[in-house]
Design an enzyme around this catalytic site. Sequence first.
Site, PDB file in Angstrom:
ATOM      1  N   HIS A  95       0.822  -1.215   0.000  1.00  0.00           N
ATOM      2  CA  HIS A  95       0.000   0.000   0.000  1.00  0.00           C
ATOM      3  C   HIS A  95       0.859   1.270   0.000  1.00  0.00           C
ATOM      4  O   HIS A  95       0.454   2.304   0.532  1.00  0.00           O
ATOM      5  CB  HIS A  95      -0.971   0.018   1.183  1.00  0.00           C
ATOM      6  CG  HIS A  95      -1.963  -1.105   1.181  1.00  0.00           C
ATOM      7  ND1 HIS A  95      -3.096  -1.097   0.389  1.00  0.00           N
ATOM      8  CD2 HIS A  95      -1.982  -2.276   1.854  1.00  0.00           C
ATOM      9  CE1 HIS A  95      -3.767  -2.220   0.589  1.00  0.00           C
ATOM     10  NE2 HIS A  95      -3.117  -2.948   1.465  1.00  0.00           N
ATOM     11  N   ASN A 169     -10.170  -2.929   2.093  1.00  0.00           N
ATOM     12  CA  ASN A 169      -9.841  -2.962   0.668  1.00  0.00           C
ATOM     13  C   ASN A 169     -11.098  -2.707  -0.157  1.00  0.00           C
ATOM     14  O   ASN A 169     -12.204  -2.605   0.391  1.00  0.00           O
ATOM     15  CB  ASN A 169      -9.253  -4.329   0.280  1.00  0.00           C
ATOM     16  CG  ASN A 169      -7.861  -4.559   0.829  1.00  0.00           C
ATOM     17  OD1 ASN A 169      -7.093  -3.624   1.017  1.00  0.00           O
ATOM     18  ND2 ASN A 169      -7.534  -5.814   1.095  1.00  0.00           N
ATOM     19  N   TYR A 383       0.088  -4.654  12.105  1.00  0.00           N
ATOM     20  CA  TYR A 383      -0.056  -3.247  11.743  1.00  0.00           C
ATOM     21  C   TYR A 383       0.583  -2.331  12.792  1.00  0.00           C
ATOM     22  O   TYR A 383       1.269  -1.367  12.468  1.00  0.00           O
ATOM     23  CB  TYR A 383      -1.538  -2.895  11.552  1.00  0.00           C
ATOM     24  CG  TYR A 383      -2.059  -3.297  10.196  1.00  0.00           C
ATOM     25  CD1 TYR A 383      -2.497  -2.354   9.286  1.00  0.00           C
ATOM     26  CD2 TYR A 383      -2.095  -4.634   9.816  1.00  0.00           C
ATOM     27  CE1 TYR A 383      -2.970  -2.724   8.034  1.00  0.00           C
ATOM     28  CE2 TYR A 383      -2.556  -5.016   8.570  1.00  0.00           C
ATOM     29  CZ  TYR A 383      -2.996  -4.053   7.684  1.00  0.00           C
ATOM     30  OH  TYR A 383      -3.439  -4.431   6.445  1.00  0.00           O
TER      31      TYR A 383
END
Length: 751
Positions: A95, A169, A383
């Site tokens: 990303h 997404n 993350y």
Amino acid sequence: MSYIKQSAEKAVSAMTPTRKVVDLQRDTVQGVQDKQALTTDHGVKVSDTDNWLKIIGSENDSELKKNGPSLLEDQIGREKIHRFDHERIPERVVHARGTGAHGYFRVTNNRASKYTSAPVLTDSSRTTPVFVRFSTVQGSRGSADTVRDVRGFAVKFYTEEGNWDIVGNDIPVFFIQDAIKFPDFVHAVKPEPHNDVPQGQSAHNNFWDFVGLQPESAHMVMWVMSDRGVPRSFRMMQGFGVNTFTLLNAAGERHFVKFHFIPELGVHSLLWDEALKINGQDPDFHRKDLSEAIESGAFPKWKFAIQTIPQSREHEFDFDILDATKFWPQESVPLEEIGELVLNRVVDEFFPETEQVAFCTSHVVPGIGFSDDPLLQGRNFSYFDTQISRLGLNWEELPINRPICPVFSHNRDGKSRHRIVKSEINYWPNRKNIGHPVSGEQGGYVEYAESLKGIKQRARGSKFQEHFNQAQLFFNSLAPYEKAHLVSAIGFELSHCDDPVVYESYIDVLNNIDFDLAKAVAVKVNGKVPTKPGRPNDGKRSKGLSQLDFLPKEPTIASRRIAILISDGFNAVEMQAVRTALTSVKAVCYLIGPRRNHIRPMAGQDFGPGVFADHHFDSQRSTLFDAIYIPSGEEHVKTLAKNGRVVHWVREAFGHCKAIAAVGEGVDFLRDVVRLPEVDLFAPSRGQGSDEVVTSYGVVTTGNYSISSAVTDVLNIVPDTRGFASNFAFQISQHRCYERELDGLTEQVAF
């Protein structure tokens, strides 16, 4: 004043700051102003920023102009170079290529109150600030926007209870079931390690080798190889939370939940040939499109919906609802719309906002929780760990990431610490009883008390073993043209794999989805054509999978880009009438001419020096627009007919199934020069002055469009309307005329 400028000023005036935008003002300074002195970072005014301090001799020296050695003592020079050397931070592993915008979220009804106590999902009196970042997955920051890829759709809600992140997404499922496979997937899809090729796409051996050996990815591959892999715009794609989360209501009851964002403009895509060309013609197409829409006042908007399953029904389905490679069919789990998301403000500076914004799936607020989705469990660790690596331990203190609600903890120190805490206490419990935890009744986050029993082992549940049912369901649910595009896409990708083992193994995977699909791809890539189905196709379909399921209830052309092709001698009065009609419903029209300057209208029309063209024929391409309109004018059309670039403009737009409109001599240009195959055009026998409208395969033509025609042509975007502009607008609203493809017309035109 131009329409675009007027719209931009209207949009700016409509951008009411949210609480987060106001919060960011604390760290926002005005750019360079008149008479503002340049200073160092420690505040000392700079007298010269063009010359490094060096030895150059005395004033009386004849060698005055000869440079001597530069001095290390020059703090001003060292600081300037030092700051430049360290401007970049590590880019995201995935990303990396993205853009973002500010906006807000509002609840529109109280349906969610029976599932959750989270005010962000239940309190309609609130306006919750948001920041949304869209992105591709595979490519680096320098890759192009319109590659075939998954698109990230990450939303940061700045709620009054803390930040809530949906890190989603544009596709509801993922390639893998368990997070432990994520490094393998990313390594396989990224450029191959021996030569770092290819950039920004999955058409290579390693990706297809991995997904061929990992059949759980079959469903996701179908989505990415469909038109979903090449969206027309970030504003025209869905967003999904992907993972299964949970909601907890005031009574302590838990529901599993999926989050959905449904675009107001419908779900639309580019054609593959178009996407390939835009990659070179305008690699920033998507990010520019987002800014253009917001700045013109056509604010992107999505409906926010949820799917919920009571905990008591978790095991009633033939798939595991915690499996991220599966979606929840709407026939079994209906969507419930509960709010809307609007983006209405572009960023002030890209790096501190879009590049430094950081999301974590583990960021939830009271009333929202996690499930045992094995992909989510791993993402919750990954993350947070990634943001520390990119931005440092105190990344949540960065302006774009900090909450708008009060924040306090006993955490201290660490790299890039911003907050200064005036206190002698930095621990709990403490003698002053300050900085203490609070109960759930006081707003503290409380986890659901779930009873668990099992055996510790490395394994997956039995329902996680089935991989093809939903891949088949997705394929069956596509429209005929969508299926054709999917076959072409897989054929394109596998044709870039030069190892026969790779494409032969994936043909076997496809044969477990659909026999005819596998055969069609095998023929394209010279693979072994299967002789019998790997498994039967039950023919089942589901709603919400084809893009046709998301056409707006009321057709719209808001923010659609219309190219008007003109040259000297064009009918400016007619053009103005058509343009006014189209812009009245928020389409954006661009004049494209032989030069970026004034273009003279036909004789007898007083437009001063002429009409100013926004671009010239060589600086833009039809791929960057949604439709084309050619006004009348004999001299103007003769000029167009001699310009091969213009002829290609129209043929290419036709090949890409876009709406095309022409009037008078413009129709002659389509018939005699462009020569569109099998399209019924307005015929001279009807009378050149006639305003009768002929529509055929998305091509709208008429003999005349006068002021009187415009008066009666009240723009109404519905099928079978009489007016020229209204007919054209309706064709644009359909996104494309795919019948041209299905009937073989596009194959007859070179583009």
